[in-house]
Design a protein around this motif. Structure first.
Motif, short mmCIF file in Angstrom:
data_model
loop_
_atom_site.label_atom_id
_atom_site.label_comp_id
_atom_site.label_asym_id
_atom_site.label_seq_id
_atom_site.Cartn_x
_atom_site.Cartn_y
_atom_site.Cartn_z
N GLN A 31 0.81 -1.21 0.00
CA GLN A 31 0.00 0.00 0.00
C GLN A 31 0.86 1.27 0.00
OE1 GLN A 31 -3.41 0.16 -0.30
NE2 GLN A 31 -3.15 -2.03 -0.72
N LEU A 32 2.01 1.20 0.63
CA LEU A 32 2.88 2.38 0.69
C LEU A 32 3.60 2.67 -0.62
CD1 LEU A 32 4.39 1.88 4.25
CD2 LEU A 32 3.15 3.91 3.47
N GLN A 33 3.50 1.77 -1.56
CA GLN A 33 4.16 1.98 -2.86
C GLN A 33 3.15 2.26 -3.98
OE1 GLN A 33 8.08 -0.51 -3.14
NE2 GLN A 33 6.63 -1.80 -2.03
N LYS A 34 1.88 2.52 -3.60
CA LYS A 34 0.86 2.85 -4.59
C LYS A 34 0.85 4.36 -4.86
CE LYS A 34 -2.31 -1.00 -4.19
NZ LYS A 34 -3.73 -1.41 -4.00
N ASP A 35 0.35 4.72 -6.01
CA ASP A 35 0.31 6.13 -6.40
C ASP A 35 -0.85 6.88 -5.74
OD1 ASP A 35 2.54 5.84 -8.03
OD2 ASP A 35 1.33 5.22 -9.74
N ASP A 36 -1.96 6.20 -5.52
CA ASP A 36 -3.16 6.88 -5.03
C ASP A 36 -3.27 6.78 -3.51
OD1 ASP A 36 -3.49 4.15 -5.17
OD2 ASP A 36 -5.64 4.25 -5.64
N MET A 37 -2.29 7.32 -2.84
CA MET A 37 -2.27 7.32 -1.38
C MET A 37 -2.78 8.64 -0.84
SD MET A 37 1.47 5.68 -0.65
CE MET A 37 1.35 6.22 1.05
N PRO A 38 -3.19 8.64 0.43
CA PRO A 38 -3.50 9.93 1.07
C PRO A 38 -2.24 10.80 1.10
CG PRO A 38 -4.28 8.09 2.41
CD PRO A 38 -3.44 7.50 1.33
N THR A 39 -2.41 12.08 1.28
CA THR A 39 -1.26 13.00 1.32
C THR A 39 -0.62 12.98 2.70
OG1 THR A 39 -2.33 14.42 -0.32
CG2 THR A 39 -0.52 15.37 0.99
N PHE A 40 0.69 12.70 2.71
CA PHE A 40 1.48 12.72 3.94
C PHE A 40 2.47 13.87 3.88
CE2 PHE A 40 0.07 8.34 3.77
CZ PHE A 40 -0.04 7.94 5.08
N GLU A 41 2.95 14.27 5.04
CA GLU A 41 4.05 15.21 5.09
C GLU A 41 5.24 14.61 4.35
OE1 GLU A 41 6.54 17.62 8.59
OE2 GLU A 41 4.87 16.29 9.11
N PRO A 42 5.96 15.39 3.56
CA PRO A 42 7.09 14.86 2.78
C PRO A 42 8.07 14.07 3.65
CG PRO A 42 6.64 17.10 2.11
CD PRO A 42 5.76 16.84 3.30
N GLY A 43 8.41 12.88 3.19
CA GLY A 43 9.36 12.03 3.90
C GLY A 43 8.73 10.99 4.79
N VAL A 44 7.47 11.19 5.18
CA VAL A 44 6.83 10.28 6.14
C VAL A 44 6.59 8.91 5.53
CG1 VAL A 44 4.75 9.85 7.49
CG2 VAL A 44 5.81 12.10 7.53
N THR A 45 6.09 8.86 4.29
CA THR A 45 5.83 7.54 3.70
C THR A 45 7.11 6.74 3.53
OG1 THR A 45 5.92 8.53 1.47
CG2 THR A 45 3.74 8.28 2.48
N ASN A 46 8.22 7.41 3.28
CA ASN A 46 9.49 6.70 3.18
C ASN A 46 9.88 6.08 4.53
OD1 ASN A 46 9.87 7.28 0.46
ND2 ASN A 46 11.00 9.15 0.88
N ILE A 47 9.61 6.80 5.61
CA ILE A 47 9.90 6.27 6.94
C ILE A 47 9.01 5.06 7.23
CG2 ILE A 47 9.80 6.77 9.41
CD1 ILE A 47 10.60 9.65 8.74
N LEU A 48 7.72 5.19 6.92
CA LEU A 48 6.79 4.09 7.16
C LEU A 48 7.19 2.85 6.37
CD1 LEU A 48 3.35 5.98 7.05
CD2 LEU A 48 4.79 5.52 9.04
N LEU A 49 7.53 3.05 5.10
CA LEU A 49 7.93 1.92 4.24
C LEU A 49 9.19 1.27 4.77
CD1 LEU A 49 7.73 0.16 1.74
CD2 LEU A 49 8.84 2.00 0.43
N ALA A 50 10.16 2.07 5.17
CA ALA A 50 11.41 1.53 5.69
C ALA A 50 11.17 0.72 6.97
CB ALA A 50 12.39 2.67 5.95
N GLU A 51 10.31 1.22 7.83
CA GLU A 51 10.01 0.48 9.06
C GLU A 51 9.39 -0.87 8.75
OE1 GLU A 51 7.96 2.45 12.21
OE2 GLU A 51 9.01 4.35 11.91
N ALA A 52 8.43 -0.90 7.82
CA ALA A 52 7.77 -2.16 7.47
C ALA A 52 8.76 -3.14 6.86
CB ALA A 52 6.61 -1.89 6.51
N LEU A 53 9.63 -2.66 5.99
CA LEU A 53 10.66 -3.53 5.40
C LEU A 53 11.59 -4.06 6.48
CD1 LEU A 53 11.56 -1.41 2.24
CD2 LEU A 53 10.51 -3.69 2.21
N GLY A 54 11.99 -3.19 7.40
CA GLY A 54 12.90 -3.60 8.46
C GLY A 54 12.28 -4.60 9.42
N LEU A 55 11.03 -4.38 9.81
CA LEU A 55 10.35 -5.30 10.71
C LEU A 55 10.16 -6.66 10.07
CD1 LEU A 55 7.67 -2.90 12.23
CD2 LEU A 55 9.75 -3.73 13.34
#
Length: 480
Positions: A121-145
């Motif tokens: 879901q974090l790599q889809k184009d039609d996502m809600p708007t997040f503060e710049p950089g936040v989705t990258n942090i969320l994606l990295a956390e999910a990959l790391g976990l």
């Protein structure tokens, strides 16, 4: 594994039932589209993954205390618990043992499937708007976990890497469909995990406040980053994996980056227990929070520890002989006069009185910590001189901070390795990591828990949990 995946898809993992987006009381399913239609859905789902990991079946009990600690031989188990006594003797096929193995496996894979959902879901184009950089942090956390959990599945259910790097008992699944997952060797799966972690590390390097110093208005990112899969946690996990697959120079460089960052420090003696002039405890930190690269928040461990390690009839530490009298880690132990002076592990112990709450920091389980980075760097240097490190200095840093006798400058390689093992025995009580250290080195004999020269003979099969029976019936369990 088919049944596990069905369960995960139908309920999106039952332990997340406290989350606002999940309704498990009706026959209807929450659609993924609805779930991730708002930013809150992403936050809740990822937070739910941390909650799952901190539950009883995983790092809130089994993987830090109940399942893995007895296998280190550092504890006695009550004679009245027949199945648990057999478990501590590496006899895994009792009724309780099979249930334990199944619970760990199924919960781990259900949580991994939820990681897969978030990652997609974090790599889809039609996502809600997040503060710049936040989705990258969320994606990295999910990959790391996800990588963290897969690596522990390897360390539990596959053969020792030294024995058989082609062991293939851990299916690799990166989606949330009905497929079982790919049959994949340890070597191949580790390559996949390192690729994910390399990606996560880059995303966090550019965005994680703990590394960049950036500030965010986003409420999720403003949470204590040491209790999230942060940049240094990903780096530490990579060091752990590189050490596992015997890439010693790479392991050293990754561990050394964390050491040199000075973002984490060893606890000071007067920070562990602070008392008033009458000896009453005012502040207590037996977890050693300043050392936490990643500590998983979970209150489950408090109950788990109390029920199994802090009582009068359960698991006791066999001996405190591995610790010198001055060792600050003695604060983790309590010689209990009510239990005939047997030794309780009290690392997670805390008062339940409301008025005592301010004495303690957050309730976390250590997942990655500073002392391990020193030990990885020291062992990597010992096994590959091209790292340029100084194994004796690295070990002595730990010993100095723990207030114990340091190694001499001319210590032999055998003595250095012995002291690395000694430090693993001393430094990972209640974390589940000592068993993994023994397995990584495929040690044929290990300390019997009394640290008096006696040992327990280990067979390679002792280091591998059998797969749940339903997995064996489905076709897994063949390591070749």
């Amino acid at each position: 594994m088919k049944n596990i995946i069905y369960t995960a898809l139908l309920s999106m993992f039952i332990s997340l039932s406290s989350c606002s987006w999940l309704d498990v009381n009706s026959k209807s399913e929450v659609s993924i589209e609805d779930m991730f239609s708002t930013r809150e859905g992403y936050y809740t789902t990822l937070s739910g993954i941390y909650i799952s990991m901190g539950g009883e079946n995983l790092y809130g009990n089994n993987l830090c205390l109940y399942a893995l600690e007895p296998l280190t031989q550092q504890y006695t188990v009550s004679d009245t618990e027949t199945d648990r006594t057999k478990w501590a003797q590496f006899q895994y096929s009792t009724d309780e043992g099979e249930e334990l193995i199944s619970n760990i496996w199924s919960t781990m894979y259900n949580t991994i499937v939820n990681c897969n959902v978030v990652i997609e879901q974090l790599q889809k184009d039609d996502m809600p708007t997040f503060e710049p950089g936040v989705t990258n942090i969320l994606l990295a956390e999910a990959l790391g976990l996800r990588a963290y959990m897969y690596f522990d599945l390897i360390r539990m259910y596959n053969d020792s890497y030294k024995v058989n790097p082609n062991s293939a008992n851990v299916p690799y699944k990166t989606d949330f469909g009905f497929s079982i997952g790919k049959k994949i060797t340890t070597t191949e799966l580790l390559q996949e995990l390192m690729a994910d972690l390399t990606k996560a590390r880059k995303l966090l390097q550019d965005n994680d406040p703990i590394f960049t110093g950036k500030s965010f208005n986003d409420k999720y990112v403003s949470y204590d980053r040491t209790q999230r899969m942060n940049y240094y946690a990903v780096t530490a996990l990579m060091a752990r994996i590189e050490m596992f697959r015997e890439n010693y120079k790479e392991a050293y460089l990754l561990a050394d980056e964390i050491i040199q960052s000075e973002k984490f420090r060893f606890i000071k003696q007067d920070e562990i227990i602070e008392t008033d002039i009458y000896g009453k405890e005012l502040k207590v930190d037996r977890i050693f929070m300043p050392e936490m690269i990643f500590g998983l928040y979970t209150e489950t461990v408090l109950t788990a520890s109390k029920e199994t390690y802090e009582g009068l009839t359960q698991d006791f530490v066999k001996s405190d002989a591995c610790y010198e009298e001055s060792d600050v880690r003695r604060n983790w132990l309590y010689t209990n006069p009510s239990a005939n002076n047997k030794i309780n592990l009290i690392r997670y112990q805390r008062s339940k009185l409301t008025e005592d709450a301010s004495k303690y920091g957050p309730s976390v389980v250590p997942m990655l910590k500073l002392s391990e980075m020193y030990l990885i760097a020291a062992e990597a240097t010992l096994k590959d001189k091209s790292t340029g490190g100084d194994a004796i200095s690295l070990i002595n840093k730990i010993k100095k901070e723990r207030i114990t006798t340091e190694l001499s400058d001319n210590a032999s390689e055998e003595k250095i390795q012995t002291e690395i093992t000694h430090e693993y025995i001393c430094d990972f009580k209640g974390e589940g990591q000592l068993f993994y250290y023994y397995k990584r080195n495929n040690m044929t004999s290990i300390d019997d828990g009394r640290y008096n020269g006696n040992s327990v003979i280990m067979k390679s099969e002792n280091y591998k949990l059998p797969l749940p029976k339903y997995e064996q019936d489905f076709g897994y369990g063949n390591s070749n």
